[in-house]
Design an enzyme around this catalytic site. Structure first.
Site, mmCIF file in Angstrom:
data_model
loop_
_atom_site.group_PDB
_atom_site.id
_atom_site.type_symbol
_atom_site.label_atom_id
_atom_site.label_comp_id
_atom_site.label_asym_id
_atom_site.label_seq_id
_atom_site.Cartn_x
_atom_site.Cartn_y
_atom_site.Cartn_z
ATOM 1 N N HIS A 1 -8.274 -4.600 -0.445
ATOM 2 C CA HIS A 1 -6.966 -3.999 -0.162
ATOM 3 C C HIS A 1 -6.076 -4.931 0.656
ATOM 4 O O HIS A 1 -4.854 -4.842 0.584
ATOM 5 C CB HIS A 1 -7.200 -2.675 0.586
ATOM 6 C CG HIS A 1 -6.004 -1.774 0.585
ATOM 7 N ND1 HIS A 1 -5.435 -1.301 -0.586
ATOM 8 C CD2 HIS A 1 -5.257 -1.251 1.600
ATOM 9 C CE1 HIS A 1 -4.399 -0.528 -0.274
ATOM 10 N NE2 HIS A 1 -4.267 -0.499 1.035
ATOM 11 N N ASP B 1 -10.291 -3.706 -4.922
ATOM 12 C CA ASP B 1 -9.663 -2.824 -3.926
ATOM 13 C C ASP B 1 -10.332 -1.446 -3.970
ATOM 14 O O ASP B 1 -10.269 -0.764 -4.992
ATOM 15 C CB ASP B 1 -8.155 -2.710 -4.248
ATOM 16 C CG ASP B 1 -7.375 -1.999 -3.152
ATOM 17 O OD1 ASP B 1 -7.961 -1.185 -2.428
ATOM 18 O OD2 ASP B 1 -6.157 -2.264 -3.048
ATOM 19 N N SER C 1 0.831 -1.202 0.000
ATOM 20 C CA SER C 1 0.000 0.000 0.000
ATOM 21 C C SER C 1 0.871 1.260 0.000
ATOM 22 O O SER C 1 1.604 1.479 -0.960
ATOM 23 C CB SER C 1 -0.952 -0.073 1.207
ATOM 24 O OG SER C 1 -1.920 0.943 1.159
HETATM 25 C C1 MLT Z 1 -1.327 5.928 -0.238
HETATM 26 O O1 MLT Z 1 -1.700 6.910 0.366
HETATM 27 O O2 MLT Z 1 -0.147 5.635 -0.444
HETATM 28 C C2 MLT Z 1 -2.393 5.029 -0.739
HETATM 29 O O3 MLT Z 1 -3.600 5.687 -0.753
HETATM 30 C C3 MLT Z 1 -2.458 3.787 0.056
HETATM 31 C C4 MLT Z 1 -2.725 4.075 1.495
HETATM 32 O O4 MLT Z 1 -3.879 4.242 1.867
HETATM 33 O O5 MLT Z 1 -1.799 4.133 2.259
#
Ligand code: MLT
Length: 211
Positions: A191, A160, A110
């Site tokens: 996710h 996701d 992520s």
């Molecule tokens: C990010 O902010 O890198 C993406 O949206 C994934 C997350 O939620 O961390």
């Protein structure tokens, strides 16, 4: 070994393995820390050294690797600055812990996958192989990175809600356009990581003698 190690720039964990040739760079998601992905690293390659930094940005108290303005909308100045800081950390850690930086494999989930992708795009010599689990295009670089010889696994969740599949597809195309060897895999679900993601990462990594 764990600690602030301020001279390296990131709070991190370093778990060396006797005789290891490969080092996994573990990059956690939003709200995680340097301990989160240690079990994942053990599952992907139990013989590898583990280097696991904690993101330096806090969002409502939750560590991240760079600031965002809204979900999926990134503060690009901060992203660029944090990407260079992470690449510098990797370089310094390779000297401090005497691991081979050419055998470093980033494993990011992520937000951690997004900064790993940003590192591939802005500091392509730093990471030669990366497993990007639930990733999107973090930024489009102004100078084309040379990614020939770089191996990338991208694993997406088919439904996701945080990382829409179209943005994961776009990342695969972007990295391929710069010469990376990209394996794109999709898994049922959202996710969260599944057993399928872990197996895919292990299989993608195992046959390679290169990283
Ligand atoms: C990010 O902010 O890198 C993406 O949206 C994934 C997350 O939620 O961390």
């Amino acid at each position: 070994m764990s600690g602030a190690a301020p001279e390296l720039g990131f709070v991190h964990r370093w778990d060396p393995r006797p005789g290891a040739t490969r080092t996994l760079l573990l990059l956690h998601g939003t709200g995680g820390d340097e301990n989160d992905l240690i079990p994942l690293g053990d599952l992907i390659d139990p013989s590898a050294n583990l280097l696991s930094p904690r993101g330096r940005v806090l969002e409502h108290g939750m560590p991240r690797f760079f600031r965002r303005l809204a979900e999926g909308v990134f503060d690009l100045d901060d992203l660029r600055a944090q990407t260079h800081a992470l690449a510098d950390f990797i370089d310094k850690a390779a000297s401090a812990y005497a691991f081979d930086p050419t055998r470093l494999v980033a494993v990011g989930f992520s937000n951690g996958a997004n900064i790993a992708a940003s590192t591939l795009l802005l500091r392509p010599a730093t990471i030669r192989a990366a497993a990007l689990l639930r990733a999107m295009v973090p930024l489009v670089p102004t100078a084309a990175p040379a990614l020939a010889g770089t191996r990338v696994l991208i694993a997406g969740g088919e439904s996701d809600p945080i990382i829409p599949p179209s943005t994961t597809d776009a990342l695969a195309r972007l990295l391929e356009g710069y010469g990376a060897a990209v394996t794109l895999r999709w898994f049922p679900g959202g996710h969260q990581l599944t057993r399928g993601d872990i197996d895919a990462a292990r299989e993608w990594l195992a046959p390679s003698g290169t990283a």
